[in-house]
Design an enzyme around this catalytic site. Structure first.
Site, short mmCIF file in Angstrom:
data_model
loop_
_atom_site.label_atom_id
_atom_site.label_comp_id
_atom_site.label_asym_id
_atom_site.label_seq_id
_atom_site.Cartn_x
_atom_site.Cartn_y
_atom_site.Cartn_z
CG ASP A 16 -33.48 -35.66 -51.17
OD1 ASP A 16 -32.58 -36.27 -51.76
OD2 ASP A 16 -34.51 -35.25 -51.76
CG ASP B 156 -34.24 -38.38 -58.07
OD1 ASP B 156 -34.95 -38.94 -57.24
OD2 ASP B 156 -33.71 -37.26 -57.87
CG MET B 157 -40.09 -42.15 -59.18
SD MET B 157 -41.17 -42.08 -57.75
CE MET B 157 -42.58 -42.92 -58.36
CG ASN B 158 -37.32 -36.13 -57.28
OD1 ASN B 158 -37.01 -36.30 -56.11
ND2 ASN B 158 -36.44 -36.06 -58.25
CG ASP C 101 -32.61 -32.05 -61.70
OD1 ASP C 101 -32.66 -31.96 -62.93
OD2 ASP C 101 -33.59 -31.92 -60.95
C1 DGJ Z 1 -33.94 -35.57 -55.40
C2 DGJ Z 1 -32.68 -36.29 -55.02
O1 DGJ Z 1 -32.86 -37.06 -53.88
C3 DGJ Z 1 -31.55 -35.29 -54.86
O2 DGJ Z 1 -30.39 -35.94 -54.42
C4 DGJ Z 1 -31.34 -34.61 -56.18
O3 DGJ Z 1 -30.91 -35.55 -57.12
C5 DGJ Z 1 -32.62 -33.95 -56.63
N1 DGJ Z 1 -33.72 -34.85 -56.63
C6 DGJ Z 1 -32.46 -33.37 -58.00
O4 DGJ Z 1 -33.62 -32.89 -58.51
#
Ligand code: DGJ
Length: 740
Positions: A543, A473-475, A362
């Site tokens: 994570d 990714d998807m946060n 990121d």
């Molecule tokens: C969440 C991911 O699980 C991390 O490994 C990392 O890529 C962050 N997002 C970056 O924003």
């Protein structure tokens, strides 16, 4: 593999039998699922018992021993004498959701038809499709069952067709329901949270309804779309286990009901709390597929069954059975604070250490210097990377490494050019303020214009430079699941339409960029499910990179998903998530137990550590075909007390055993590990042995040699190997045997 005789369908291969019966010419009953039977002649016929308050259907009013409430069914409806949890509910024009499905016809097809728009298993097999028609001809349901010659998994799904002439609304449509004749089971499920995914929970079936579910628009960190019913005496190696794994990445529900007469019903599929679907005449709706897995050989048998099935019948693309590169990811090394020079310095060091892929995480795009902004602005930040992605990728390639990048295409931030141009593109309820997660808003992937934007943006990024790997990714999870494009009576379609939109995007991009290795991620393992694995053959498991936490997370994940599909990285100590200090050897072996990499500033490692890393990297290259593609067995009960784990990886060339002990304890018996599944008559030569080093002792590179010793398979299985006692916490051992 599928026969029809005496009103019974018998699906049978060398692993299991599954029997469905047509009763009274119209009811579809579930008669058997378990070990393979030569024939099903009904040695244990359904008993005719007059059960009080179990009602009779009109055609059988005088037959008080027959009620849908007491028979085992294949796809039950509620409100029509069965009071247990239903497999489906369809609201008709007059407002009722009561219906009656009757057997109409069947087809046996060679192979496995694809499921339109959804991930699903494939590759040979034979499929039974049973047509059930509503008694008032309002709609038709097709139940689909595929059996494969080489697998203990049965693939099931259902398709609804509006065969009437009025609109219908599906309120609930499970992928499968199974009735068991008794309730003598333990439920095994995987629960967790962010950075604590897939913890194994085992508990007795109790009277009442137990549910695991997600309403989050993602399969979630909190519950995995997997559930097993194991006989209480089932161990890692023995006993019967019945498992269900949903091939879907959105909200789901799995319910187990232990009801009044001591039977058990399992129902799994989309989550009806956040779902409904309107069908106009002639329209159809396909449910996701569920992988039903029967093991007569305990939990290892179940896991091996899923590993084989997903690897052979679900994973796709050129990487599905290729060993995966050892990577270094800059996230925990730099977070958002990097520039071209820093990344190139990581590449230089990675080359020296023997790593194979550098992943830029990121922060490379828009104005993204923290997590407040820029999602959606997929153009390179030239302040950080003056020569663009191409310039950086070329430098990385020059060093003989592959180059990968991070994207999060499903999201935007208020602080972004995308949001300023299209504020209406996000999921939100008109007049209400949208909620945030990590300052993010979710793009409405149910909309074709939004999907086009994402496809176009990703195509540009993926072709702007020689990119070998993408981390997708998807946060955050879904709130305000409302789409501006859908009419009022279709708003509960939003979440599932989002998933179909996501799958469409992933299908197109993975097909258009077949040489990119895609890894999925959702704040670690928030979307680790069989649905995503159909498009992207590996997932960032969590994570949490702490080796001790990872033991439990990887043990839980391995229960239901293949080793090659899990990513794990060695990170720095004190660990960034939990602050723990663990030795490099333990961090390394835990990460080596799946698809391996590093995520720390490798340039800052001491020379001693670097030389140790070189040794491990070289070793992993030699061992990874067996680890990633071999057969995985838990030698000790997974996560029993969280202190000891023993994992075996085997193929026809090597057997590798890893043993971990978190805390050292006094006065314990010597731990003997009994290897599993070896050939009793073959000789196995111990080639390498890594005992742990005592915590805090900087002994230099680990000496990984051993006086070669050969043992027959029977001795290793029945007498076992003794674990040398070394007084230290965080102990990690490895033995490598070669097969003669
Ligand atoms: C969440 C991911 O699980 C991390 O490994 C990392 O890529 C962050 N997002 C970056 O924003």
């Amino acid at each position: 593999m599928i026969s029809f005789e005496n009103q019974r369908f018998h699906l049978r291969n060398k692993f299991f039998s599954y029997v469905i019966e047509i009763s009274r010419g119209k009811y579809l009953l579930h008669r058997y699922w378990g070990r393979t039977l030569k024939e099903f002649r009904d040695s244990a016929p359904l008993q005719k018992i007059d059960r009080g308050f179990s009602g009779q259907l009109a055609d059988f009013e005088n037959e008080r021993t027959f009620s849908l409430d007491v028979v085992p069914q294949e796809y039950p409806v509620q409100g029509h004498t069965d009071f247990r949890i239903p497999a489906y509910k369809v609201e008709l024009e007059n407002g009722t959701n009561i219906s009656e499905l009757n057997f109409s016809s069947y087809k046996i097809i060679d192979g496995k038809p694809a499921l339109k728009g959804l991930p699903a298993s494939f590759g040979g097999g034979q499929t039974l499709e049973i047509e059930l028609v509503d008694a008032c001809k309002n709609f038709t349901v097709y139940l689909s069952y595929t059996i494969f010659e080489d697998s203990q998994v049965l693939a099931r799904s259902a398709k609804f067709v509006n065969s009437g002439n009025k609109k219908i609304k599906i309120q609930n449509a499970a992928s499968a329901a199974i009735d068991f004749a008794d309730n003598n089971f333990d439920i095994i499920n995987l629960y967790g949270g962010h950075a604590a995914e897939r913890t194994i929970q085992r508990h007795k079936v109790q009277r009442g309804i137990f549910e695991i579910s997600s309403t989050r628009g993602a399969s979630s960190h909190q519950q995995s779309p997997f559930i097993a019913l194991a006989r209480p005496d089932a161990t890692e190696f023995t006993g019967e286990v019945y498992a269900a794994g949903l091939i879907y990445s959105g909200s789901f529900s799995a319910k187990v009901e232990a009801e009044q007469f001591g039977t058990t019903r399992l129902v799994i599929g989309l989550n009806p709390d956040v779902f409904s679907w309107t069908l106009e005449p002639n329209e159809e709706f396909q449910t996701p597929e569920v992988a039903l897995n029967f093991s007569a050989d305990g939990l290892n048998g179940m896991s091996q069954g899923y590993h084989q099935f997903y690897r052979e019948h679900l994973l796709r693309g050129k990487f599905k059975d290729k060993v995966r590169p050892i990577l270094v990811n800059n996230w925990e090394a730099t977070y958002f604070d990097f520039n071209e020079e820093k990344i190139i310095s990581l590449a230089d060091c990675a080359k020296d250490l023997g790593l194979e892929l550098l992943v830029l995480d990121d922060g490379w795009f828009g104005k993204r210097n923290d997590d407040n902004s820029s999602l959606g602005d997929w153009f390179v930040n030239t302040e950080k990377l003056p020569h663009g992605l191409k310039g950086l990728a070329d430098e990385v390639h020059k060093r003989g490494l592959k180059f990968g990048i991070w994207v999060e295409p499903e999201m935007t931030n208020v602080e972004s050019e995308l949001y300023r141009a299209h504020p209406d593109w996000i999921l939100h309820v008109p007049n209400y303020k949208p909620s945030y997660g990590r300052h993010q808003l979710i793009l409405d992937l149910s909309r074709a214009d939004v999907r086009e934007y994402i496809l176009d943006a990703m195509r540009k990024v993926f072709s702007s430079a020689p990119i070998d790997y993408v981390k997708w990714d998807m946060n955050r999870h879904m709130t305000e699941s409302f789409s501006a494009k859908l009419p009022a009576d279709r708003q509960l379609e939003t979440q599932h339409r989002y998933m179909l939109g996501l799958y469409e995007i992933m299908e197109k991009l993975t097909a258009e960029f077949p040489d990119i290795l895609f890894e999925s991620c959702s704040g670690g393992g928030g979307r680790f499910d069989a649905g995503i694995l159909y498009y992207m053959p590996q997932t960032w498991t969590s994570d949490n990179t702490d080796a001790v936490c990872r033991l439990s997370i990887q043990a839980g994940t391995g229960l239901a998903f293949p080793i090659i599909s899990q990513g794990a990285h060695v990170s720095v100590t004190p660990n960034h998530q939990v602050g723990r200090v663990t030795p490099l050897q333990m961090r390394t072996l835990v990460a080596m137990a799946v698809t391996f990499g590093y995520e720390l500033d490798i340039t800052k490692m001491s020379d001693v550590d670097k030389s140790e890393v070189k040794t491990y990297v070289e070793l992993y290259k030699e061992l990874r075909p067996t680890i990633q593609l071999g057969k995985f067995t838990r030698l000790l009960t997974a996560d029993k007390d969280g202190n000891e784990y023993a994992w075996q990886f085997a193929d026809d060339k090597k057997v590798i055993v890893m043993y971990f002990k978190v805390l050292s304890k006094p006065a314990e018996p010597v731990r003997i590990l009994k290897l599993a599944g070896l050939d009793a008559d073959k000789l196995y030569t111990m080639k390498k042995y890594l005992p742990p080093k005592k915590l805090g002792v900087d002994g230099g590179p680990q000496k990984i040699s051993f006086d070669e010793k050969s043992f027959y398979g029977d001795e290793l299985m029945y007498s076992g190997i003794a674990v040398e006692k070394i007084e230290t916490d965080f102990a990690a051992y490895m033995w490598v045997f070669e097969v003669e």
